[in-house]
Design an enzyme around this catalytic site. Structure first.
Site, short mmCIF file in Angstrom:
data_model
loop_
_atom_site.label_atom_id
_atom_site.label_comp_id
_atom_site.label_asym_id
_atom_site.label_seq_id
_atom_site.Cartn_x
_atom_site.Cartn_y
_atom_site.Cartn_z
N ASP A 1 3.96 5.44 15.06
CA ASP A 1 3.90 5.96 13.71
C ASP A 1 4.00 7.49 13.66
O ASP A 1 3.34 8.13 12.85
CB ASP A 1 2.56 5.49 13.10
CG ASP A 1 2.48 5.78 11.59
OD1 ASP A 1 3.54 5.91 10.99
OD2 ASP A 1 1.37 5.87 11.07
N CYS B 1 5.63 -15.46 2.33
CA CYS B 1 4.97 -15.00 1.09
C CYS B 1 5.11 -16.05 -0.01
O CYS B 1 4.26 -16.16 -0.89
CB CYS B 1 5.60 -13.69 0.60
SG CYS B 1 5.08 -12.24 1.53
N CYS C 1 3.81 -16.15 -3.95
CA CYS C 1 2.68 -15.23 -4.12
C CYS C 1 3.17 -13.85 -4.57
O CYS C 1 4.19 -13.34 -4.09
CB CYS C 1 1.92 -15.12 -2.81
SG CYS C 1 0.60 -13.91 -2.84
N CYS D 1 -0.17 -8.97 -4.19
CA CYS D 1 -0.19 -7.54 -3.88
C CYS D 1 0.52 -6.72 -4.96
O CYS D 1 0.11 -5.60 -5.25
CB CYS D 1 0.41 -7.27 -2.50
SG CYS D 1 2.05 -7.95 -2.28
N CYS E 1 -2.19 -4.21 -7.03
CA CYS E 1 -2.19 -2.82 -6.55
C CYS E 1 -2.72 -1.93 -7.69
O CYS E 1 -2.21 -1.97 -8.80
CB CYS E 1 -0.75 -2.39 -6.18
SG CYS E 1 -0.64 -0.62 -5.86
N CYS F 1 1.35 5.37 -4.44
CA CYS F 1 0.49 4.65 -3.49
C CYS F 1 -0.74 5.51 -3.15
O CYS F 1 -0.63 6.69 -2.83
CB CYS F 1 1.31 4.35 -2.24
SG CYS F 1 0.34 3.64 -0.91
N CYS G 1 -6.09 3.25 1.26
CA CYS G 1 -6.41 2.13 0.37
C CYS G 1 -6.03 0.85 1.12
O CYS G 1 -5.06 0.83 1.85
CB CYS G 1 -5.57 2.25 -0.90
SG CYS G 1 -5.67 0.85 -2.02
N CYS H 1 -3.73 -3.88 -1.04
CA CYS H 1 -2.63 -4.84 -0.92
C CYS H 1 -2.82 -5.75 0.28
O CYS H 1 -2.17 -6.80 0.39
CB CYS H 1 -1.27 -4.14 -0.90
SG CYS H 1 -0.95 -3.18 0.58
N CYS I 1 -4.22 -10.19 0.09
CA CYS I 1 -3.20 -11.03 0.72
C CYS I 1 -3.84 -12.28 1.34
O CYS I 1 -4.72 -12.16 2.20
CB CYS I 1 -2.45 -10.24 1.79
SG CYS I 1 -1.20 -11.24 2.61
S1 SF4 Z 1 -0.21 -10.69 -1.12
FE1 SF4 Z 1 0.56 -11.13 0.97
S2 SF4 Z 1 1.48 -13.19 0.83
FE2 SF4 Z 1 1.22 -12.43 -1.26
S3 SF4 Z 1 3.21 -11.47 -1.74
FE3 SF4 Z 1 1.87 -9.83 -0.98
S4 SF4 Z 1 2.30 -9.71 1.20
FE4 SF4 Z 1 3.13 -11.69 0.52
#
Ligand code: SF4
Length: 377
Positions: free
Chosen positions: A140, A195, A198, A201, A205, A221, A248, A251, A255
């Site tokens: 990173d 995902c 779903c 996130c 947010c 963000c 933070c 998100c 999940c």
């Molecule tokens: S909360 Fe997790 S599973 Fe749901 S859309 Fe976001 S990254 Fe994907």
């Protein structure tokens, strides 16, 4: 060993074994073709979503071309290291708005140092087998598309929050890469995205930073605003930041895959008592030398004392009304830079208006009492 006598399949297996022995939770090998990601990356830059992170633009497409960053690179070994501490106490820390919330990845020792050191050890082990090996570790800290490389190496899929997710470990982990110039066999890239329908996130947010699936506008963000941004935090986001003073986790917290999050095995990532879930006022009172002492070897140190105070001012403005908060904010007014002063004044105004509201309510209550309570009260 001469390169012509090397069985690269055996070596790849051996590398994975060494990586696990070095404390990485998962490892995969990919080629360096990231062409499909160049267009979306350029679009992201064009939209200005990188905010003031000029280094994102400065390196241009080098980010998507590992061999331009390190000439001769043929493969990237991607690794995962879990960082979730055993007692993350998310709810307790976020619910108590007088407590400072620090992103859970930053509570322990700086992961850059820990992981780079292990990756170097991995490189040295490989070099004992291939004496001509050229390698470079990255964590990173350079223009590297680490998430896309991890996906290519089969470590997981990129979630709609843009982080890499694993079915076995959610997303509470760091990624690191070892660029190498040997033709190791590559692993199967991750092709499935779990995902599904779903959108947790995106909808949860706090600042609406995930503007569409897989696209984060860094300028909104909280991680960017409290860590990367060197200047005033835009007023429109200050209340939404709440008590998050460094990064933070929201998100990730929302999940569903993070119910599979793995607790770290690294003692270095265990939280420091001086930083985890401390009262905002206590951290705000640290002078620069105390800040430097408590953040030695921590990623937090990079933001410096002024940004630290800036973030804490926002947290204090958002905290419930307390005369003691007004007092501590006032102690810094005289010596503050223009940028910090503006945040202090914002926080004082927030505190005072909450205080006035509280006084109005109390006065109303007293008037009612003075008029006399009903006989049966
Ligand atoms: S909360 Fe997790 S599973 Fe749901 S859309 Fe976001 S990254 Fe994907």
């Amino acid at each position: 060993m001469s390169n012509t006598n090397i069985d690269y399949r055996d070596l790849a297996n051996q590398i994975k074994q060494w990586a696990i022995e070095l404390g990485f939770a998962a490892v995969g090998i990919s080629d360096i073709d990231l062409t499909e990601h160049e267009g979306p990356f350029l679009k992201w830059l064009e939209n200005g979503y990188h905010g003031s992170m000029n280094y994102m633009a400065a390196h241009g497409l080098k980010r998507a071309r590992p061999a331009e960053l390190v000439p001769g690179t043929l493969r990237v070994i991607s690794v995962r290291m879990d960082y979730l501490p055993p007692d993350a106490s998310f709810a307790k820390a976020l619910a108590s708005s007088s407590t400072a919330y620090v992103s859970r990845y930053a509570l322990g020792r700086d992961y850059h140092k820990v992981m780079r050191n292990r990756l170097k050890q991995l490189g040295e082990k490989i070099k004992l087998q291939v004496d001509t090996l050229g390698y470079r570790p990255f964590v990173d800290s350079a223009p590297v598309m680490e998430r896309q490389l991890a996906e290519k190496a089969g470590l997981g899929w990129r979630g709609k929050n843009s982080l890499v997710l694993s079915r076995e470990a959610g997303s509470w982990f760091f990624l690191g890469e070892l660029f190498v110039d040997i033709p190791l066999p590559v692993d199967e890239a991750n092709k499935s995205n779990h995902c599904g329908k779903c959108t947790a996130c995106l909808t949860l947010c706090p600042t609406g930073a995930i503007i569409e699936p897989y696209v984060v506008d860094a300028r909104r963000c909280i991680s960017y605003l409290t860590i990367e941004l060197d200047g005033a935090i835009p007023v429109e986001f200050r209340e939404k930041i709440g008590n998050r003073i460094y990064g933070c986790d929201d998100c990730q917290l929302v999940c569903p895959w993070n119910r599979y999050g793995q607790i770290t095995k690294e003692a270095d990532f265990l939280p420091r008592d001086s930083i985890k879930d401390k009262p905002l006022t206590e951290l705000f009172m640290w002078d620069e030398s105390t800040f430097l002492k408590h953040t030695e070897g921590s990623a937090i140190r990079r933001i410096g004392h002024e940004r630290w105070l800036r973030n804490l001012s926002v947290g204090l403005g958002n905290a419930p009304y307390n005369e003691a908060i007004i007092d501590v904010l006032n102690t810094r007014l005289e010596s503050a830079s223009e940028m910090l002063k503006e945040h202090l004044l914002w926080a004082l105004e927030k505190q005072r208006s909450k205080g006035n509201e509280q006084k109005r309510k109390t006065a109303r209550l007293i008037r009612i009492i003075e008029k006399g309570l009903p006989r049966d009260a």
